[in-house]
Design an enzyme around this catalytic site. Structure first.
Site, PDB file in Angstrom:
ATOM      1  N   LYS A   1       0.849  -1.196   0.000  1.00 19.87           N
ATOM      2  CA  LYS A   1       0.000   0.000   0.000  1.00 19.87           C
ATOM      3  C   LYS A   1       0.884   1.246   0.000  1.00 19.87           C
ATOM      4  O   LYS A   1       1.920   1.280   0.692  1.00 19.87           O
ATOM      5  CB  LYS A   1      -0.913  -0.018   1.230  1.00 19.87           C
ATOM      6  CG  LYS A   1      -1.999   1.050   1.202  1.00 19.87           C
ATOM      7  CD  LYS A   1      -2.926   0.919   2.420  1.00 19.87           C
ATOM      8  CE  LYS A   1      -4.035   1.963   2.398  1.00 19.87           C
ATOM      9  NZ  LYS A   1      -4.942   1.844   3.554  1.00 19.87           N
TER      10      LYS A   1
ATOM     11  N   SER B   1      -9.795   1.869   2.507  1.00 22.03           N
ATOM     12  CA  SER B   1      -8.873   2.580   1.644  1.00 22.03           C
ATOM     13  C   SER B   1      -7.806   1.717   0.974  1.00 22.03           C
ATOM     14  O   SER B   1      -7.193   2.154   0.010  1.00 22.03           O
ATOM     15  CB  SER B   1      -8.175   3.668   2.466  1.00 22.03           C
ATOM     16  OG  SER B   1      -7.349   3.082   3.449  1.00 22.03           O
TER      17      SER B   1
ATOM     18  N   SER C   1     -10.127  -0.347   6.725  1.00 25.20           N
ATOM     19  CA  SER C   1      -9.487  -0.199   5.417  1.00 25.20           C
ATOM     20  C   SER C   1      -8.787  -1.432   4.853  1.00 25.20           C
ATOM     21  O   SER C   1      -8.363  -1.433   3.708  1.00 25.20           O
ATOM     22  CB  SER C   1      -8.494   0.961   5.447  1.00 25.20           C
ATOM     23  OG  SER C   1      -9.193   2.182   5.392  1.00 25.20           O
TER      24      SER C   1
END
Lengths: 478, 479
Positions: free
Chosen positions: A79, A154, A178
């Site tokens: 990420k 996210s 997330s």
């Protein structure tokens, strides 16, 4: 089955049996990326050259007869809010568009010990603020199961990459759901470990007391392997737990006999998608069939968890994001003086959702409002924590939906932030309580969209979650 | 109208830890710009602080030395404001649970002892330093930031508004400086900015117990500026009030060149710091045992030492106060008397010739050209009668210039006291012969007249004659 659809532990077996090489596997993943990345948009930055170099090192080790670790040579996505030395780390924000960290996050240092093949930095909601990856400052990520739909967020890029074969496993971060929510939207496994289990050093902070890095994988076994590598106390993170880390793969046992599972009535909320509810209740029945006992429980402060979360997280974010001022790194938009430059930089380079949360946070911390908002939220947070402590007197784990719906359409929610915030109802309480949670696929809607359930565990008891999830998965995949 | 000034100080002191408060970078002053930095003190995305326990130890010691209550459960908070020398745009400080609270120190001003209460002591990080291309930020086309000082540990010592004059404020700050030096937690070099004060001043009619509106002056870094700024501000506020005006609550800066304070920003422009508990740092928990062991490790503090000097050596309270005002001076004194010198004589030399010379050359006692050992040797020469007290002053000047021992100086310069009566018999007779008037006065009963004769003899011997011996010789000859 294509190589890139396999799990990391299966691929590991093939690597050591010399049925495939890491370079072949990596090429295969990049072939997939070439084919679908323009439609999915899972990545912000691709690092093919470095990935192949790493793959080659692993192949050489294998050919020399050296032992390789389980995730060595397996392509993964990181990420883009996890700092990678020498590789751009943008948090999907224009304000960090060209930021290249001079240091590695602790999880990257730990990963580098096993020669990971990092395919790239995955897309996300800007600074991890959002649940759909529509808030990326660069591009929207699409759900590989239905390109018109969001992958969740996210960590949407990480989940989409794993689900779409653009990576075998990924690291995400979870502040209010997330990791778990995109895992459920994309039909993969995602775990938020206990707060403090994994070092946050090098994870670009959104809300420091809630953020936690965790794995997004194709199955529970891979989840245990990734967790083994990234967990542990870190001197660089004073909030990391000094507790000893068990070998999570020891919990890959299909056995839930006598496991007491709580079903919190507050999580089966009104307005919840009936297909989701059915799938989660069916999962509960499977557990029961396998020997677990079910019990309806109550977590009475669930309804205030959203408002609590949306005060604490923005307050922490408001200060965490103060550093992006154009002075010594990141984007800069000039002005007539230094204050003007800071204002211009922040006004132009932060996205709408980020600015909204900064404003909410600053409001909550302002003189005269602090007690009514931030302090109150901290107090409610302890009540939410107590809910769980009480519940865990009677049950070993808690089973709940990960999200009230399956993946929704791109654009469907984005204009209504409040509606979007309410989507987090099942995931944020864990972050507020610091507890671990794992999202596991448990079926699909009639539109063929993945559904996930969530298991919530006691603090530092990821092992029980892994064992229960593994047991279910084995039964489910039959 | 007659006013009473009400003054409170916030003293910032850099702690002398080897490394910064939240990372491992060095704290040394004067290094090349931006060489003592790392991702943590630069506030790069993703970094986290870790508390340097030495900072906590030093802060606790400061608290104990100023009679504070130590909070066993304390925490850090974020104090948010935007400034380019602050990489995170918040300062990690302490808000509602400081490490130490409710202390006091005593000051002596004009013979009166007074207790000044301390509100609190808290820990925080220092900011970086702006390096302007021009002289100020306003007239500079560009400014650079030096982050070496970013994260250097500070303690902020906040007093109650217990001071009533510039002299009291000075005495208070001197006392704090002295205590911090004694417990060895700060270098207290004001010229390097590691001890600086923000001053709050307000006035009220004498007899009133209501506080007036205050103004604040920031970053005062010398005792002279402290006194001058307070005195100026007292006069300015009195003028405003006498003219029927109102004091505006504001921050003012002291301009040492012009000798005035100037408005910087008003209360309306004041920051809302939006304090928030620092989520990246767990609370600072200190056990009672740790606190006890810090307490035991404290050296003798200035007040106790002063009392001991008066009791053990019979020094006056005033002299003992000066000798113990700095740890270095007290240690110098100890070294001198360790050589067998009388304490009062040692104190007189230290407070007299030594201090005078140090001040004239702007030196500290640590850097004194005359160390304690040589001063002691010189005083012992007086005791032995080798030199007179008067000659000693000449010897001291020579010692200041060279590293020679006092014995060598006395020998080389021929300053040995004349103790042999035969050596000056002739001079004594000559002086008697030439000063018949004084002789007659003496004989007529005016005993004081002998002084003039002694003076003449001393002059003739260039001060080398032993005055007591000369006295005795004269008495014998004249009676």
């Amino acid at each position: 089955m294509k190589l890139n659809e396999k799990s990391a532990h299966e691929l590991h077996e093939m690597l050591i049996a010399k049925k495939i090489s890491s370079v072949e596997l990596t090429e295969e993943v990049f072939k997939e990326i070439d084919e679908k990345e323009n439609k999915v948009g899972a990545y912000v930055t691709l690092t093919k050259e470095e990935a192949l170099k790493s793959a080659k090192i692993v192949d050489e080790k294998i050919s020399r007869g050296e032992e390789i670790k389980i995730l060595s040579g397996i392509p993964c996505a990181i990420k883009d809010n996890i700092c990678t030395k020498g590789i751009k780390t943008t948090c999907a924000s224009k304000i960090l568009e060209n930021f290249i960290p001079p240091y590695d996050a602790t999880v990257m240092t730990k990963l580098s010990a096993i020669n990971p093949v990092v395919v790239g930095k995955s897309n996300m909601d800007e600074f991890a603020m959002g649940g759909s990856t529509e808030n990326s400052g660069f591009h929207v990520t699409h759900n590989p199961h239905d390109l018109e739909r969001v992958p969740g967020g996210s960590s949407g890029g990480s989940a989409a990459a794993v689900a779409g074969g653009e990576a075998i496993f990924a690291l995400g971060s979870d502040t209010g759901g997330s990791i778990r929510q995109p895992a459920s939207f994309c039909g993969v496994v995602g775990m938020k470990p206990t707060y403090g289990r994994v070092s946050r050093y090098g994870l670009v902070a959104y809300a420091s007391s809630l953020d936690q890095i965790g794995p997004i994988t194709k199955d529970v076994t891979d989840c245990a392997h990734v967790l083994n590598i990234i967990s542990g106390h870190d001197e660089m993170d004073s909030t990391s737990s000094p507790a000893e880390v068990p070998d999570f793969t020891k919990s890959l046992i299909a056995d839930v006999k006598n496991l007491k599972i709580g079903l919190p009535k507050e999580y089966f909320v009104e307005g919840m998608d009936s297909e989701v509810e059915t799938a989660v209740r069916n999962a509960a029945k499977i557990f029961e069939k396998l020997g677990a006992t079910l019990k309806e429980i109550s977590l009475p402060h669930t309804d205030v968890s959203i408002s609590t979360y949306y005060l604490i997280a923005p307050a922490e974010a408001a200060t965490n994001l103060e550093r992006y001022d154009g002075v010594s790194y990141g984007a800069r938009v000039d002005g007539i003086d230094v204050v003007d430059m800071m204002k211009n930089t922040r006004s132009e380079k932060f996205g709408e959702e980020v600015k909204r949360r900064i404003m909410i946070g600053n409001y909550a911390l302002s003189a005269g409002y602090y007690d009514a908002y931030y302090l109150k939220a901290l107090k409610v947070r302890t009540l939410i924590q107590k809910d769980f402590t009480d519940a865990f007197k009677d049950v070993d784990v808690i089973l709940a939906p990960t999200a009230p719906t399956a993946a929704y359409k791109i654009g469907e929610m984005i204009s209504d932030p409040l509606k979007m915030y309410l989507q987090d109802i099942c995931t944020v309480p864990l972050n507020l309580a610091g507890l671990p949670g794992i999202s596991v696929p448990c079926g699909k809607t009639k539109n063929n969209l993945p559904i996930g359930f969530q298991l919530i565990g006691k603090a530092l008891d990821e092992s029980t979650l892994i064992q229960a999830a593994f047991t279910y998965e084995k039964e489910f995949l039959k | 109208m007659e006013y009473e000034a009400v003054i409170g100080l916030e003293i910032h002191s850099e702690l002398k830890t080897a490394t910064k408060i939240f990372c491992g970078c060095a704290t040394t002053f004067g290094a090349e710009q931006n060489t003592h930095t790392c991702p943590v003190c630069l506030g790069l995305p993703g970094v986290l602080p870790s508390v340097n326990r030495k900072v906590v130890e030093f802060a606790i010691k400061a608290g104990l030395a100023t009679n504070c209550k130590i909070n066993q459960y304390s925490k850090f908070d974020r104090k948010n404001y935007y400034y380019p020398d602050l990489p995170k745009n918040w300062q990690t400080s302490q808000y509602d649970l400081p490490i130490a609270e409710h202390g006091w120190v005593e000051i002596d001003v004009e013979g009166k002892r007074k207790k000044i209460r301390l509100t609190r002591i808290h820990m925080e990080e220092d900011a970086g330093k702006l390096v302007h291309s021009g002289t100020t930020i306003k007239d500079s086309a560009t400014s650079n930031v030096d982050y070496n000082r970013t994260g250097v540990p500070l303690i902020e010592i906040v007093s109650e508004p217990d001071m009533r004059s510039a002299a009291e404020a000075r005495a208070y700050m001197e006392k704090i400086k002295s205590i911090l030096e004694y417990i060895d937690v700060s270098n207290c070099r004001m010229e390097e900015g590691n001890l600086r004060a923000d001053i709050n001043v307000s006035l009220r009619p004498i007899g009133s117990d209501k506080l007036g509106t205050r103004t604040e002056m920031k970053n005062i870094n010398s005792f002279k500026s402290l006194e001058d700024a307070i005195n100026y501000e007292i006069e300015r506020q009195a003028d405003v009030l006498d003219d029927g005006g109102k004091i505006i609550q504001e921050t003012r800066t002291w301009n040492p060149e012009k000798g005035i304070t100037q408005s910087m920003r008003s209360k309306e422009d004041a920051h809302d710091y939006r304090y928030m508990p620092e989520p990246d740092l767990p609370p600072i928990v200190t056990s009672a045992e740790e606190i006890e062991s810090f307490k035991k490790s404290l050296p003798e503090l200035p007040d106790a030492r002063r009392e001991r000097l008066t009791k053990e050596y019979g020094l006056s309270d005033y002299d003992a106060g000066i000798i113990t005002s700095s740890r270095a001076m007290a240690e110098y004194f100890d070294s001198v008397i360790a050589e067998g010198v009388d304490a009062k004589i040692a104190a007189n030399w230290i407070m007299g010739d030594l201090s005078k010379n140090l001040n004239a050359e702007n030196l500290t006692i640590e850097n004194s050209p005359v160390d304690a050992k040589r001063l002691a040797q010189m005083i012992l020469l007086i005791d032995k009668g080798t030199i007179s007290g008067k000659i000693a002053k000449t010897v001291f000047v020579e010692m200041w210039k060279s590293q020679d021992s006092p014995e060598k100086i006395v020998k080389d310069k021929g300053l040995v006291q004349i103790t042999d009566t035969s050596a000056i018999e002739g001079i004594v007779d000559e002086v008697i012969a030439k000063n018949q008037k004084a002789v007659e006065e003496y004989k007529a009963g005016k005993k004081k007249a002998i002084g003039a004769l002694v003076g003449q003899i001393m002059k003739a011997t260039k001060g080398k004659a032993n005055p007591q011996m000369v006295n005795e010789m004269l008495s014998k000859k004249l009676n």
